[in-house]
Design a protein around this motif. Structure first.
Motif, short mmCIF file in Angstrom:
data_model
loop_
_atom_site.label_atom_id
_atom_site.label_comp_id
_atom_site.label_asym_id
_atom_site.label_seq_id
_atom_site.Cartn_x
_atom_site.Cartn_y
_atom_site.Cartn_z
N GLY A 258 -7.13 -4.67 8.61
CA GLY A 258 -8.08 -5.24 7.65
C GLY A 258 -9.49 -4.91 8.08
O GLY A 258 -9.79 -4.85 9.28
N THR B 68 -7.92 -7.96 11.33
CA THR B 68 -9.06 -7.72 10.43
C THR B 68 -10.35 -7.80 11.24
O THR B 68 -10.73 -8.87 11.71
CB THR B 68 -9.06 -8.76 9.29
N THR C 195 0.86 -1.17 0.00
CA THR C 195 0.00 0.00 0.00
C THR C 195 0.90 1.22 0.00
O THR C 195 1.66 1.42 0.93
CB THR C 195 -0.87 0.03 1.27
N GLU D 79 -9.34 -9.02 -0.16
CA GLU D 79 -9.34 -10.44 0.22
C GLU D 79 -10.74 -11.01 0.07
O GLU D 79 -11.74 -10.33 0.34
CB GLU D 79 -8.88 -10.57 1.68
N ASP E 167 -5.36 -3.92 -1.18
CA ASP E 167 -5.42 -5.38 -1.05
C ASP E 167 -6.88 -5.76 -0.81
O ASP E 167 -7.52 -5.25 0.12
CB ASP E 167 -4.57 -5.85 0.14
N ASP F 92 -5.37 -1.34 5.18
CA ASP F 92 -4.43 -2.06 4.32
C ASP F 92 -5.15 -3.08 3.45
O ASP F 92 -4.67 -3.42 2.38
CB ASP F 92 -3.38 -2.79 5.17
N MET F 93 -6.28 -3.58 3.96
CA MET F 93 -6.96 -4.65 3.23
C MET F 93 -8.46 -4.61 3.49
O MET F 93 -8.89 -4.36 4.61
CB MET F 93 -6.39 -5.99 3.72
N MET G 238 -5.98 -11.25 -2.47
CA MET G 238 -5.61 -12.05 -1.29
C MET G 238 -6.69 -13.12 -1.13
O MET G 238 -7.86 -12.82 -0.92
CB MET G 238 -5.50 -11.17 -0.05
N ASP H 94 -2.76 -13.34 9.82
CA ASP H 94 -3.85 -12.44 9.46
C ASP H 94 -5.02 -12.87 10.35
O ASP H 94 -5.60 -13.93 10.16
CB ASP H 94 -4.18 -12.65 7.97
N TYR I 232 -0.22 -4.19 -6.08
CA TYR I 232 -0.60 -5.31 -5.21
C TYR I 232 -0.18 -6.62 -5.86
O TYR I 232 0.03 -6.69 -7.07
CB TYR I 232 -2.10 -5.31 -4.91
#
Ligand SMILES: O=C(CO)[C@@H](O)[C@H](O)COP(=O)(O)O
Ligand SMILES: [Fe+2]
Length: 279
Positions: A167, A143, A16, A224, A222, A187-188, A244, A119, A42
């Motif tokens: 996340g 996350t 990122t 996912e 990112d 970030d995600m 992701m 994660d 990414y």
């Protein structure tokens, strides 16, 4: 000593870009950065969810997944309140760190192994209460679910201040427009492709427009996907723009997890390549 170790603050391969302080729309900033760099920022990553594995052998299972080419491990934390199932919490993450993490002073390879471990998919009510314990246990990314908090902004700040990546997840019933205001600070983004709570459910293809929309609005983010993702559904995820990939039963229960991980990753890499050529 696991608690407050320096290696926790070494970032995973950073994808990122730093956003300039001047206030600008996220989309403008991303387009400019991508135009300058001339490439997508990414990459394709596959993170097995160990929920479907033999939980009595968790350390061994995590090692097995990393040996089979996992880019990271996706650990599902469930509290029996936010979702109708219970799994594990920060004490287990701390044990896994001890079990899997080689001595960080062994060198770069060891450091990368440590950095890609955790994660944390926090399927819990009041996610605020586990930020510090998870950071101390060695989690790299926290996350949380948008549905579980009334103040995403302060939670994002707290996670970052604790040294973890951020996340933000949404359940199938939550619109992607509700996530969008926070996309510039995380970030995600995690788009759930099943109702959270259990592994082994059917992939919800009707979540793909959320992924496509996010990719079009936030080209460098990112993104996912999690739930029912395997060799049958990966093409839709990759085409929509997810990079992701969480995969539980399809990887963990396979006789050949290495090949499944490689296939998932290749499909996503090809889609990223195609997307960059089409631009
Ligand atoms: O968060 C969850 C379920 O709530 C997931 O991470 C699942 O554990 C993924 O497993 P599969 O659906 O791929 O079997
Ligand atoms: Fe998950």
């Amino acid at each position: 000593m696991i608690r407050n170790s320096w290696w926790r603050y070494v970032p995973m391969v950073r994808n990122t870009p730093k956003i300039p302080k001047k206030k600008k729309k996220k989309t403008e900033v991303c387009s400019r950065l991508e135009a300058e760099s001339g490439s997508m920022v990414y990459t394709a990553k596959v993170g097995p969810s160990i929920l479907s594995s033999d939980l009595s052998q968790l350390g061994r299972e995590c090692e097995r997944m990393m040996e089979c080419g996992a880019d990271y491990l996706h650990l599902d934390v469930m509290d029996g309140h936010f979702v109708p199932n219970i799994t594990f919490g920060h004490p287990m993450v701390e044990c896994l760190r001890r079990c899997i993490g080689p001595d960080p002073f062994f060198g770069l390879e060891a450091l990368l192994t440590l950095c890609r471990i955790t994660d944390m998919h926090m399927m819990v009510s009041r996610p605020e209460q586990w930020v510090k314990p998870m950071a101390a246990a060695g989690a790299n990314q926290y996350t949380f679910h948008l549905e579980a908090t009334t103040n995403p902004g302060s939670l994002i700040k707290e996670i970052r201040e604790s040294g973890m990546k951020v996340g933000l997840a949404i359940k199938p019933g939550t619109t992607v427009e509700e996530l969008a205001p926070w996309a510039g600070q995380i970030d995600m983004a995690l788009v759930m492709t099943v109702e959270p709570g259990f592994g082994g459910q059917k992939f919800m293809e009707d979540m793909m427009p959320k992924v496509s929309w996010l990719r079009s609005q936030f080209p460098s983010l990112d993104i996912e996907v999690d739930g029912g993702v395997g060799p049958d559904s990966i093409y839709r995820c990759a085409e929509a723009g997810a990079n992701m990939i969480v995969s539980g039963s399809a990887v963990v229960s396979s006789d050949d997890p290495r090949s499944v991980i490689a296939l998932l990753k290749n499909v996503v890499m090809e889609a990223i390549q195609k997307r960059s050529l089409d631009r």
